[in-house]
Design a protein around this motif. Structure first.
Motif, PDB file in Angstrom:
ATOM      1  N   UNK A 193      -8.106  11.298  -5.643  1.00 45.41           N
ATOM      2  CA  UNK A 193      -9.022  10.507  -4.810  1.00 45.41           C
ATOM      3  C   UNK A 193      -8.373   9.189  -4.405  1.00 45.41           C
ATOM      4  N   UNK A 194      -7.703   8.552  -5.353  1.00 45.02           N
ATOM      5  CA  UNK A 194      -7.034   7.280  -5.048  1.00 45.02           C
ATOM      6  C   UNK A 194      -5.924   7.511  -4.021  1.00 45.02           C
ATOM      7  N   UNK A 195      -5.164   8.598  -4.197  1.00 43.87           N
ATOM      8  CA  UNK A 195      -4.095   8.916  -3.242  1.00 43.87           C
ATOM      9  C   UNK A 195      -4.680   9.116  -1.845  1.00 43.87           C
ATOM     10  N   UNK A 196      -5.794   9.822  -1.749  1.00 41.50           N
ATOM     11  CA  UNK A 196      -6.428  10.064  -0.448  1.00 41.50           C
ATOM     12  C   UNK A 196      -6.910   8.759   0.182  1.00 41.50           C
TER      13      UNK A 196
ATOM     14  N   UNK B 127      -8.161  16.775 -16.672  1.00 42.59           N
ATOM     15  CA  UNK B 127      -8.537  17.190 -15.324  1.00 42.59           C
ATOM     16  C   UNK B 127      -9.255  16.084 -14.556  1.00 42.59           C
ATOM     17  N   UNK B 128     -10.159  15.383 -15.211  1.00 42.93           N
ATOM     18  CA  UNK B 128     -10.893  14.312 -14.540  1.00 42.93           C
ATOM     19  C   UNK B 128      -9.940  13.202 -14.084  1.00 42.93           C
ATOM     20  N   UNK B 129      -8.964  12.862 -14.913  1.00 42.84           N
ATOM     21  CA  UNK B 129      -7.989  11.831 -14.549  1.00 42.84           C
ATOM     22  C   UNK B 129      -7.167  12.281 -13.345  1.00 42.84           C
ATOM     23  N   UNK B 130      -6.810  13.549 -13.317  1.00 46.17           N
ATOM     24  CA  UNK B 130      -6.043  14.086 -12.186  1.00 46.17           C
ATOM     25  C   UNK B 130      -6.867  14.035 -10.894  1.00 46.17           C
ATOM     26  N   UNK B 131      -8.135  14.367 -10.991  1.00 41.22           N
ATOM     27  CA  UNK B 131      -9.026  14.316  -9.828  1.00 41.22           C
ATOM     28  C   UNK B 131      -9.136  12.874  -9.321  1.00 41.22           C
ATOM     29  N   UNK B 132      -9.288  11.934 -10.222  1.00 37.69           N
ATOM     30  CA  UNK B 132      -9.385  10.526  -9.832  1.00 37.69           C
ATOM     31  C   UNK B 132      -8.091  10.049  -9.168  1.00 37.69           C
ATOM     32  N   UNK B 133      -6.957  10.495  -9.679  1.00 34.83           N
ATOM     33  CA  UNK B 133      -5.678  10.125  -9.063  1.00 34.83           C
ATOM     34  C   UNK B 133      -5.598  10.681  -7.639  1.00 34.83           C
TER      35      UNK B 133
ATOM     36  N   UNK C 142       0.842  -1.199   0.000  1.00 31.88           N
ATOM     37  CA  UNK C 142       0.000   0.000   0.000  1.00 31.88           C
ATOM     38  C   UNK C 142       0.881   1.254   0.000  1.00 31.88           C
ATOM     39  N   UNK C 143       1.954   1.222   0.770  1.00 32.20           N
ATOM     40  CA  UNK C 143       2.873   2.355   0.818  1.00 32.20           C
ATOM     41  C   UNK C 143       3.517   2.595  -0.545  1.00 32.20           C
ATOM     42  N   UNK C 144       3.930   1.540  -1.207  1.00 35.40           N
ATOM     43  CA  UNK C 144       4.530   1.674  -2.537  1.00 35.40           C
ATOM     44  C   UNK C 144       3.509   2.222  -3.531  1.00 35.40           C
ATOM     45  N   UNK C 145       2.286   1.717  -3.451  1.00 34.61           N
ATOM     46  CA  UNK C 145       1.218   2.213  -4.324  1.00 34.61           C
ATOM     47  C   UNK C 145       0.964   3.698  -4.061  1.00 34.61           C
ATOM     48  N   UNK C 146       0.984   4.091  -2.778  1.00 36.10           N
ATOM     49  CA  UNK C 146       0.806   5.498  -2.418  1.00 36.10           C
ATOM     50  C   UNK C 146       1.920   6.344  -3.030  1.00 36.10           C
ATOM     51  N   UNK C 147       3.163   5.900  -2.902  1.00 37.99           N
ATOM     52  CA  UNK C 147       4.291   6.659  -3.458  1.00 37.99           C
ATOM     53  C   UNK C 147       4.168   6.811  -4.975  1.00 37.99           C
ATOM     54  N   UNK C 148       3.734   5.749  -5.647  1.00 36.16           N
ATOM     55  CA  UNK C 148       3.590   5.804  -7.103  1.00 36.16           C
ATOM     56  C   UNK C 148       2.502   6.792  -7.519  1.00 36.16           C
TER      57      UNK C 148
END
Length: 79
Positions: A63-66, A55-61, A32-38
């Motif tokens: 959300x995934x980071x959060x 912009x939508x792709x950036x917003x989704x990224x 999970x930590x590695x995925x977060x860093x990526x």
């Protein structure tokens, strides 16, 4: 919107030792930590226009980071 990368150690400054310990001893936490860093790197590169995305792709990224950060926070709280 901030162009500053969200380093996990800066977001959880009092938990650096715990992060290191879990990273070494818990394969799920490490993944999970590695995925977060990526995803964090990808968001930062999109925000700084090094690798622009829609912009939508950036917003989704973001959300995934959060969501990953929330999962890491839960795991740190239990440790």
């Amino acid at each position: 919107m901030s162009n500053t990368p969200h380093d996990i150690y800066e977001d959880f400054p009092g938990d650096a030792e715990k992060i290191h310990m879990l990273k070494a001893s818990d394969a799920h936490f490490a993944r999970i930590l590695e995925e977060y860093h990526e995803i964090n790197r990808d968001v930062h590169r999109a925000e700084t226009k090094v690798e622009p995305v829609e912009q939508l792709a950036e917003v989704e990224m973001r959300k995934k980071r959060a969501a990953l950060k929330d999962e890491l926070a839960r795991m740190l709280a239990k440790a």
